[in-house]
Enzyme design. Structure first.
Site, PDB file in Angstrom:
ATOM      1  N   TYR A  13    -127.223  41.582  65.730  1.00 30.13           N
ATOM      2  CA  TYR A  13    -127.202  41.080  64.465  1.00 30.13           C
ATOM      3  C   TYR A  13    -128.576  40.221  64.111  1.00 30.13           C
ATOM      4  O   TYR A  13    -128.759  39.878  63.145  1.00 30.13           O
ATOM      5  CB  TYR A  13    -126.212  40.096  63.951  1.00 30.13           C
ATOM      6  CG  TYR A  13    -126.119  38.807  65.373  1.00 30.13           C
ATOM      7  CD1 TYR A  13    -127.094  37.718  65.182  1.00 30.13           C
ATOM      8  CD2 TYR A  13    -125.536  38.993  66.592  1.00 30.13           C
ATOM      9  CE1 TYR A  13    -127.133  36.850  66.291  1.00 30.13           C
ATOM     10  CE2 TYR A  13    -125.575  37.947  67.639  1.00 30.13           C
ATOM     11  CZ  TYR A  13    -126.297  36.997  67.134  1.00 30.13           C
ATOM     12  OH  TYR A  13    -126.509  36.081  68.295  1.00 30.13           O
ATOM     13  N   GLY A  14    -129.445  40.005  65.376  1.00 28.71           N
ATOM     14  CA  GLY A  14    -130.622  39.549  65.075  1.00 28.71           C
ATOM     15  C   GLY A  14    -132.011  40.018  65.453  1.00 28.71           C
ATOM     16  O   GLY A  14    -132.220  41.395  64.750  1.00 28.71           O
ATOM     17  N   THR A  15    -132.550  39.589  66.490  1.00 29.55           N
ATOM     18  CA  THR A  15    -134.049  40.317  66.753  1.00 29.55           C
ATOM     19  C   THR A  15    -133.913  41.404  67.531  1.00 29.55           C
ATOM     20  O   THR A  15    -135.173  42.188  67.313  1.00 29.55           O
ATOM     21  CB  THR A  15    -134.625  39.424  67.494  1.00 29.55           C
ATOM     22  OG1 THR A  15    -133.712  38.957  69.164  1.00 29.55           O
ATOM     23  CG2 THR A  15    -135.022  37.997  66.947  1.00 29.55           C
ATOM     24  N   LEU A  16    -132.772  42.166  67.712  1.00 27.75           N
ATOM     25  CA  LEU A  16    -132.589  43.409  68.349  1.00 27.75           C
ATOM     26  C   LEU A  16    -132.459  44.642  67.309  1.00 27.75           C
ATOM     27  O   LEU A  16    -132.415  45.748  67.806  1.00 27.75           O
ATOM     28  CB  LEU A  16    -131.444  43.531  69.482  1.00 27.75           C
ATOM     29  CG  LEU A  16    -131.612  42.910  70.683  1.00 27.75           C
ATOM     30  CD1 LEU A  16    -130.420  42.642  71.376  1.00 27.75           C
ATOM     31  CD2 LEU A  16    -132.842  43.527  71.494  1.00 27.75           C
ATOM     32  N   GLU A  89    -131.461  38.091  76.631  1.00 21.68           N
ATOM     33  CA  GLU A  89    -130.671  36.991  75.959  1.00 21.68           C
ATOM     34  C   GLU A  89    -130.304  35.690  76.910  1.00 21.68           C
ATOM     35  O   GLU A  89    -129.763  34.949  76.646  1.00 21.68           O
ATOM     36  CB  GLU A  89    -129.351  37.741  75.588  1.00 21.68           C
ATOM     37  CG  GLU A  89    -129.523  38.749  74.767  1.00 21.68           C
ATOM     38  CD  GLU A  89    -130.634  38.716  73.356  1.00 21.68           C
ATOM     39  OE1 GLU A  89    -131.006  37.443  73.030  1.00 21.68           O
ATOM     40  OE2 GLU A  89    -131.035  39.470  72.710  1.00 21.68           O
TER      41      GLU A  89
END
Ligand code: PCA
Length: 158
Positions: A13-16, A89
Site C-alpha cells: 500500500y506504500g512505497t512498494l 521493512e
C-alpha cells in the site's frame, strides 16, 4: 530463474507500489520472484498515514473503527523475495505484519500479508491525517535509506 515452490500473497500500500520509490525491490530478479496479481482494497478499515521527518507510510493495526479501506496492489512472492521484503521493512523491528483479506479488482478475495505497525505513539491516531491511498509527493517526499541514519526517537516523533 524459477520461483521457490511456495508463494505468499503480499498486499502493498506504500512505497512498494508501482511508480513508488521502493517498487524496484519487487522487480529486481536478484531479490527473488514477484508477480503482480491485481489492484485491491482492504476488506477492513485501517488508519494509514505518512509520518516522521522521513515521510514513511504507516498502516496502523489495533485501531478499530478508524481509517479507510486501503487501496494497494496484490503480489505473489516466493520465500526469497518475502525475506528481502522483510529486510527492507526492517521486520520485526520497525514494521510487523499480519494476514488480512483484500478485495481484489479481479473479483476475488485474497488473503495477504500486510506490513503494519502494532505499536505507535498516540499522536499517529489523529484522524485528519488518514489517507486511503499512498502517493509519494514533492510536499512529503519519501526519504530513502532512513534506517541507516535515524534513531528510534526520530521514527516516532513526527
Ligand atoms: N512499504 C510497504 C509497507 C509500507 C511501505 O512503504 C508497502 O508498500 O506496503
Amino acid at each position: 530463474m524459477f520461483p521457490d515452490k511456495r508463494l505468499f500473497q503480499v498486499f502493498v500500500y506504500g512505497t512498494l507500489k508501482k511508480g513508488e520509490p521502493n517498487h524496484h525491490w519487487l522487480t529486481n530478479k536478484d531479490n527473488g520472484f514477484a508477480r503482480f496479481e491485481c489492484k485491491g482494497t482492504t476488506e477492513k478499515k485501517f488508519p494509514l498515514l505518512i509520518a516522521t521527518k522521513y515521510n514513511i507510510p504507516f498502516l496502523l493495526d489495533n485501531a478499530p473503527d478508524t481509517g479507510h479501506n486501503i487501496c494497494g496492489e496484490v503480489y505473489s512472492v516466493d520465500e526469497t523475495m518475502f525475506k528481502n521484503l522483510d529486510e527492507l521493512e526492517d521486520y520485526p523491528e520497525l514494521y510487523d505484519r499480519n494476514v488480512f483479506n483484500v478485495n481484489g479488482l479481479d473479483g476475488n478475495s485474497h488473503q495477504c500479508w500486510i506490513y503494519l505497525l502494532k505499536k505507535y505513539p498516540d499522536e499517529f491516531l489523529k484522524k485528519e491525517r488518514f489517507i486511503s491511498e499512498y502517493k509519494d509527493s514533492v510536499e512529503k517526499p519519501y526519504c530513502e535509506n532512513y534506517l541507516d541514519t535515524c534513531t528510534p526517537e526520530d521514527l516516532y516523533n513526527s
